[in-house]
Design a protein around this motif. Structure first.
Motif, PDB file in Angstrom:
ATOM      1  N   ALA A 171      48.471  50.598  34.510  1.00 56.55           N
ATOM      2  CA  ALA A 171      49.128  50.345  33.214  1.00 56.55           C
ATOM      3  C   ALA A 171      49.460  51.646  32.487  1.00 56.55           C
ATOM      4  O   ALA A 171      50.506  51.759  31.845  1.00 56.55           O
ATOM      5  CB  ALA A 171      48.246  49.452  32.344  1.00 56.55           C
ATOM      6  N   HIS A 172      48.574  52.647  32.592  1.00 56.98           N
ATOM      7  CA  HIS A 172      48.827  53.929  31.907  1.00 56.98           C
ATOM      8  C   HIS A 172      50.142  54.527  32.391  1.00 56.98           C
ATOM      9  O   HIS A 172      50.992  54.953  31.608  1.00 56.98           O
ATOM     10  CB  HIS A 172      47.704  54.934  32.187  1.00 56.98           C
ATOM     11  CG  HIS A 172      46.353  54.458  31.727  1.00 56.98           C
ATOM     12  ND1 HIS A 172      45.185  54.972  32.236  1.00 56.98           N
ATOM     13  CD2 HIS A 172      45.986  53.518  30.818  1.00 56.98           C
ATOM     14  CE1 HIS A 172      44.153  54.359  31.651  1.00 56.98           C
ATOM     15  NE2 HIS A 172      44.624  53.473  30.796  1.00 56.98           N
ATOM     16  N   ARG A 173      50.291  54.557  33.712  1.00 52.57           N
ATOM     17  CA  ARG A 173      51.467  55.176  34.311  1.00 52.57           C
ATOM     18  C   ARG A 173      52.743  54.397  33.927  1.00 52.57           C
ATOM     19  O   ARG A 173      53.762  54.980  33.576  1.00 52.57           O
ATOM     20  CB  ARG A 173      51.298  55.180  35.832  1.00 52.57           C
ATOM     21  CG  ARG A 173      52.176  56.162  36.541  1.00 52.57           C
ATOM     22  CD  ARG A 173      52.265  55.839  38.014  1.00 52.57           C
ATOM     23  NE  ARG A 173      51.032  56.022  38.776  1.00 52.57           N
ATOM     24  CZ  ARG A 173      50.695  57.149  39.408  1.00 52.57           C
ATOM     25  NH1 ARG A 173      51.473  58.194  39.337  1.00 52.57           N
ATOM     26  NH2 ARG A 173      49.586  57.214  40.108  1.00 52.57           N
ATOM     27  N   LEU A 174      52.627  53.079  33.992  1.00 54.42           N
ATOM     28  CA  LEU A 174      53.824  52.267  33.740  1.00 54.42           C
ATOM     29  C   LEU A 174      54.151  52.198  32.249  1.00 54.42           C
ATOM     30  O   LEU A 174      55.329  52.119  31.868  1.00 54.42           O
ATOM     31  CB  LEU A 174      53.660  50.883  34.363  1.00 54.42           C
ATOM     32  CG  LEU A 174      53.572  50.938  35.906  1.00 54.42           C
ATOM     33  CD1 LEU A 174      53.242  49.571  36.487  1.00 54.42           C
ATOM     34  CD2 LEU A 174      54.872  51.485  36.507  1.00 54.42           C
ATOM     35  N   ALA A 175      53.130  52.272  31.408  1.00 54.98           N
ATOM     36  CA  ALA A 175      53.386  52.349  29.961  1.00 54.98           C
ATOM     37  C   ALA A 175      54.124  53.652  29.638  1.00 54.98           C
ATOM     38  O   ALA A 175      55.030  53.682  28.793  1.00 54.98           O
ATOM     39  CB  ALA A 175      52.073  52.266  29.184  1.00 54.98           C
ATOM     40  N   ALA A 176      53.750  54.735  30.327  1.00 58.28           N
ATOM     41  CA  ALA A 176      54.462  56.013  30.135  1.00 58.28           C
ATOM     42  C   ALA A 176      55.915  55.873  30.589  1.00 58.28           C
ATOM     43  O   ALA A 176      56.837  56.378  29.930  1.00 58.28           O
ATOM     44  CB  ALA A 176      53.754  57.138  30.893  1.00 58.28           C
ATOM     45  N   ALA A 177      56.135  55.171  31.711  1.00 56.62           N
ATOM     46  CA  ALA A 177      57.506  54.956  32.196  1.00 56.62           C
ATOM     47  C   ALA A 177      58.319  54.187  31.155  1.00 56.62           C
ATOM     48  O   ALA A 177      59.473  54.542  30.866  1.00 56.62           O
ATOM     49  CB  ALA A 177      57.486  54.197  33.525  1.00 56.62           C
ATOM     50  N   VAL A 178      57.713  53.140  30.578  1.00 55.79           N
ATOM     51  CA  VAL A 178      58.392  52.353  29.539  1.00 55.79           C
ATOM     52  C   VAL A 178      58.755  53.248  28.350  1.00 55.79           C
ATOM     53  O   VAL A 178      59.872  53.202  27.834  1.00 55.79           O
ATOM     54  CB  VAL A 178      57.499  51.165  29.101  1.00 55.79           C
ATOM     55  CG1 VAL A 178      58.004  50.547  27.806  1.00 55.79           C
ATOM     56  CG2 VAL A 178      57.415  50.110  30.213  1.00 55.79           C
ATOM     57  N   GLU A 179      57.815  54.083  27.938  1.00 54.60           N
ATOM     58  CA  GLU A 179      58.078  54.950  26.787  1.00 54.60           C
ATOM     59  C   GLU A 179      59.162  55.985  27.117  1.00 54.60           C
ATOM     60  O   GLU A 179      59.974  56.337  26.253  1.00 54.60           O
ATOM     61  CB  GLU A 179      56.785  55.640  26.323  1.00 54.60           C
ATOM     62  CG  GLU A 179      56.911  56.447  25.030  1.00 54.60           C
ATOM     63  CD  GLU A 179      57.166  55.620  23.758  1.00 54.60           C
ATOM     64  OE1 GLU A 179      57.259  54.379  23.837  1.00 54.60           O
ATOM     65  OE2 GLU A 179      57.289  56.235  22.680  1.00 54.60           O
ATOM     66  N   PHE A 180      59.196  56.479  28.358  1.00 59.22           N
ATOM     67  CA  PHE A 180      60.245  57.423  28.757  1.00 59.22           C
ATOM     68  C   PHE A 180      61.624  56.755  28.697  1.00 59.22           C
ATOM     69  O   PHE A 180      62.600  57.371  28.261  1.00 59.22           O
ATOM     70  CB  PHE A 180      59.992  57.966  30.170  1.00 59.22           C
ATOM     71  CG  PHE A 180      59.054  59.156  30.195  1.00 59.22           C
ATOM     72  CD1 PHE A 180      58.694  59.837  29.048  1.00 59.22           C
ATOM     73  CD2 PHE A 180      58.547  59.612  31.414  1.00 59.22           C
ATOM     74  CE1 PHE A 180      57.835  60.938  29.086  1.00 59.22           C
ATOM     75  CE2 PHE A 180      57.693  60.720  31.470  1.00 59.22           C
ATOM     76  CZ  PHE A 180      57.338  61.374  30.300  1.00 59.22           C
ATOM     77  N   ILE A 181      61.709  55.519  29.164  1.00 60.14           N
ATOM     78  CA  ILE A 181      63.008  54.814  29.088  1.00 60.14           C
ATOM     79  C   ILE A 181      63.415  54.674  27.623  1.00 60.14           C
ATOM     80  O   ILE A 181      64.558  54.947  27.244  1.00 60.14           O
ATOM     81  CB  ILE A 181      62.935  53.435  29.785  1.00 60.14           C
ATOM     82  CG1 ILE A 181      62.777  53.620  31.294  1.00 60.14           C
ATOM     83  CG2 ILE A 181      64.174  52.593  29.473  1.00 60.14           C
ATOM     84  CD1 ILE A 181      62.574  52.329  32.077  1.00 60.14           C
ATOM     85  N   HIS A 182      62.440  54.284  26.785  1.00 60.66           N
ATOM     86  CA  HIS A 182      62.736  54.139  25.356  1.00 60.66           C
ATOM     87  C   HIS A 182      63.179  55.475  24.750  1.00 60.66           C
ATOM     88  O   HIS A 182      64.175  55.542  24.019  1.00 60.66           O
ATOM     89  CB  HIS A 182      61.490  53.600  24.648  1.00 60.66           C
ATOM     90  CG  HIS A 182      61.633  53.512  23.158  1.00 60.66           C
ATOM     91  ND1 HIS A 182      62.648  52.795  22.556  1.00 60.66           N
ATOM     92  CD2 HIS A 182      60.912  54.064  22.144  1.00 60.66           C
ATOM     93  CE1 HIS A 182      62.536  52.901  21.234  1.00 60.66           C
ATOM     94  NE2 HIS A 182      61.497  53.668  20.967  1.00 60.66           N
ATOM     95  N   THR A 183      62.466  56.549  25.075  1.00 64.15           N
ATOM     96  CA  THR A 183      62.799  57.861  24.527  1.00 64.15           C
ATOM     97  C   THR A 183      64.190  58.306  24.980  1.00 64.15           C
ATOM     98  O   THR A 183      64.961  58.866  24.203  1.00 64.15           O
ATOM     99  CB  THR A 183      61.739  58.906  24.958  1.00 64.15           C
ATOM    100  OG1 THR A 183      60.445  58.402  24.642  1.00 64.15           O
ATOM    101  CG2 THR A 183      61.935  60.218  24.238  1.00 64.15           C
TER     102      THR A 183
END
Lengths: 336, 336
Positions: B78-90
C-alpha cells in the motif's frame, strides 16, 4: 534482377525497404493507433490524428516490428506494443512543441499552434496513458518495466536539456546524457520489446537494447548536425531552430572547444543571452565549419553507428538483421 | 473519555483522525515519495519537492492506505501504491496549473510561475512515469490496469473541461463527465487499489471503487461551490478563479438554467467572451444566490455522498469504515 528492380532498390532507403517488408504489420499498427486514439471527447482524436496523419517515418514502431520479426516473435503482440511505443513518442512530441514554443512539425503548423498549448499538454497525457493501457492489455510486466523506465528517462533527458539550454558551461558529457534520455532511450526500448516478446535470452535482449541505444544516439547527433547544414535548405527544410533556442548541441560544443575569446563572446551573446540578430546564424555556421564542428559530429555519430553494428554480432544472420545494419549507415548519411 | 480527549475529537476532522491513525504508514508513503522523486537532474527533485512540500491533504494516498487497512491488506504494498497515486495526482496538478495559467497553488506561487511552464510540463511527465515504475515494481497487472485507465480518464476529463470552458451550451451531464474524469476517477482508483492488494472479491472491489467515485464527485462539486462562497474569504482563501477562467461549474449551470434573457447576456459576456470588469464577480455571486445555485450544488453533492455511504454497505463494519463514512459528511460540509 531486372533493371527496373535494381533502379528501385537503389532509390529505396533501408527504412523504405523495412517499411515495405513490414507493410502488412505496419497497417495493423496504424489500425491499432487509430482505434486507440478514439475518445468521446472529440478534441482528442482531432488533435492526435492531426499530428499522426502528418506522417513521420514511424521509425520507432518499425524497430519494434523488426526486432520481433527478427526472432519470429508473435507479431500480433508486436502490433499492439509498436502502437504503444508510437503513442509515447507522439506524447513527447506534443509536449516538446509546447516546451520549445515550436510552430512547425512535420512540415505543418504544430499542434500547439493549431489547438493551443493547453490541448497539446492534455492530449499528450492522454496518449501517454493510452500507451500504458495498451501495455497492460498485452500483459507483460517486462515490457511495462522497459517502457516505464524509458518514459522516466525521456522526461529526465528533456529536463536536463532545459537546464543546459543557454548554458555555455554544458559539457559533451551533459549533451550525451541529454540525447541518450530524450531520444536514444526510446529507440533502445523499441528494439528491446521484440526479443522480450520472442522470449529470447537476456544477452540477445541486451544486444537489441544496445543496438537501439547506439542507433538513437547516432540519429540524434545527425539531427543536431543537420540543423546547421546549409545544404538542407535546398530540400525545403528549416534549419537554425536549435541556434535560435540556444540549444547546446554537438556542432556548438565542438565550436566552443576551439573558440577564441572573441568567438566565446559571440556564443555568450547569441546562445547564453539569446540576443541574436539576423546575421548571427550565418556567422554561427561559419564558426562551426571553421572548427570542423559538423564533421566532428558525424565522426561521433559514426562511432555510435559502429557500436550499433557490434551490438548485433550475437544475433543470427538474416535479411532483417541486414536491413537493421543498413539503417545505421542510412541514418548517419541521411540529408533530411 | 476525558474532557480533553473529547475536545480534541471535536476539533479533529475525520481526515485528521485518519491521518493520525495512519501516521506510521503515511510516513512510509512520504519516504517513498521523497526517494522516488530523486534524479541526477537536479531541477526534478527541486521542482517536485517544492510542490509536494507545500503540503496538501494527501487525501488520495490516505484513501489507498485506508482501503488496504480496511481488509488487512499488505501495508508495504500500500505504501508504494499510495505513492504512485500521489505522483499521478501531483503530475496532473503540475499540468493543470500550466493549462489554467495559474499563479497560486496550496497558498504559494505555483510551480509554473517559479520554474516555468516548460519545467512543469516535463517534471509532470517524469512523475507520471515514476508512478508507473512504482506500479511495475509492485507487479500487479490489476493495479496497473486500474491506474492506467484512471490516467486516461483524467486526461479525457481535462480535455473535456477545456472544450466546455467558455461554452454556455455546457449541460449538467457534460459537467458531471468532466468532474468524473478530472477528479472522481482517481479517488475511485485510489480506493480500489486497497481491496485489490487484499485480494477481496470483485463485489468488494467494486464497492470501494463506487465509494471513491461518489466521494470524488461530492468533493469536486463542493470545491466548485466554494469557489463562489464569500464566507471563504474570511479564511484567507481565494475565490473566483473558476469565474475568471470561464469554467462551467455547477453553481453557474444552476444559475444559467433560471437565467432571464438579460442575465443570459451577462453570462455570455463574462464567461463566454471572458469580457469581465471588477464588479462582475459580485454580480455573478448575487445571481447564483438568487437562483439558489450554491444550495442546489450542495444538494447534488449530498446525493453523491449518499451513494458513497450506500456503496460501503457490503463492507464489514469497522472503525476504519466508520471514518470513511464520516469523511463523506466532512467533505460535503467543509468550508475550505
Amino acid at each position: 534482377m531486372t533493371a527496373l528492380k535494381q533502379k528501385k532498390d537503389k532509390m529505396q532507403s533501408p527504412l523504405d525497404i523495412l517499411s515495405e517488408r513490414m507493410a502488412t504489420d505496419m497497417d495493423a499498427v496504424n489500425a491499432m493507433i487509430v482505434t486507440h486514439m478514439q475518445s468521446d471527447v472529440a478534441l482528442i482524436p482531432t488533435l492526435a490524428s492531426y499530428l499522426i496523419a502528418a506522417g513521420g517515418k514511424r521509425v520507432r514502431p518499425l524497430l519494434t516490428l523488426a526486432s520481433t520479426a527478427l526472432f519470429d516473435g508473435d507479431m500480433t503482440r508486436a502490433h499492439r506494443l509498436a502502437a504503444a511505443v508510437e503513442f509515447i513518442h507522439t506524447a513527447t512530441l506534443l509536449h516538446d512543441d509546447v516546451v520549445d514554443d515550436s510552430n512547425q512539425r512535420r512540415g505543418k503548423d504544430s499542434a500547439n499552434i493549431v489547438f493551443g498549448n493547453e490541448a497539446s499538454v492534455l492530449v499528450g497525457d492522454f496518449l501517454f496513458s493510452r500507451a500504458f493501457q495498451l501495455m497492460v492489455a498485452d500483459g507483460s510486466l517486462d515490457v511495462l518495466r522497459i517502457l516505464s523506465n524509458a518514459s522516466a528517462i525521456i522526461a529526465e533527458g528533456e529536463v536536463k536539456q532545459l537546464s543546459t539550454q543557454n548554458n555555455l558551461e554544458t559539457t559533451m558529457d551533459d549533451y550525451r546524457k541529454v540525447i541518450e534520455g530524450k531520444t536514444a532511450s526510446l529507440f533502445a526500448a523499441a528494439c528491446e520489446v521484440g526479443p522480450i516478446i520472442a522470449e529470447q535470452d537476456i544477452k540477445i535482449v541486451k544486444a537489441l537494447s544496445d543496438y537501439g541505444m547506439a542507433l538513437g544516439m547516432a540519429f540524434q547527433i545527425v539531427d543536431d548536425v543537420l540543423d546547421y547544414d546549409a545544404d538542407r535548405l535546398k530540400l525545403g527544410k528549416d534549419i537554425g531552430d536549435d541556434f535560435r533556442e540556444g540549444k547546446m548541441t554537438v556542432p556548438i560544443l565542438f565550436a566552443l572547444e576551439k573558440a577564441s575569446p572573441q568567438e566565446h563572446d559571440f556564443w555568450t551573446r547569441t546562445l547564453g543571452e539569446r540576443n541574436q540578430n539576423e546575421d548571427d546564424f550565418g556567422r554561427a555556421q561559419n564558426l562551426i565549419i571553421e572548427h570542423d564542428g559538423l564533421n566532428k559530429g558525424l565522426v561521433m555519430a559514426q562511432e555510435y553507428g559502429n557500436q550499433a553494428i557490434n551490438a548485433l554480432r550475437l544475433v543470427p544472420n538474416s535479411d532483417i538483421k541486414e536491413i537493421l545494419i543498413n539503417i545505421i549507415q542510412f541514418i548517419i548519411h541521411r540529408d533530411h
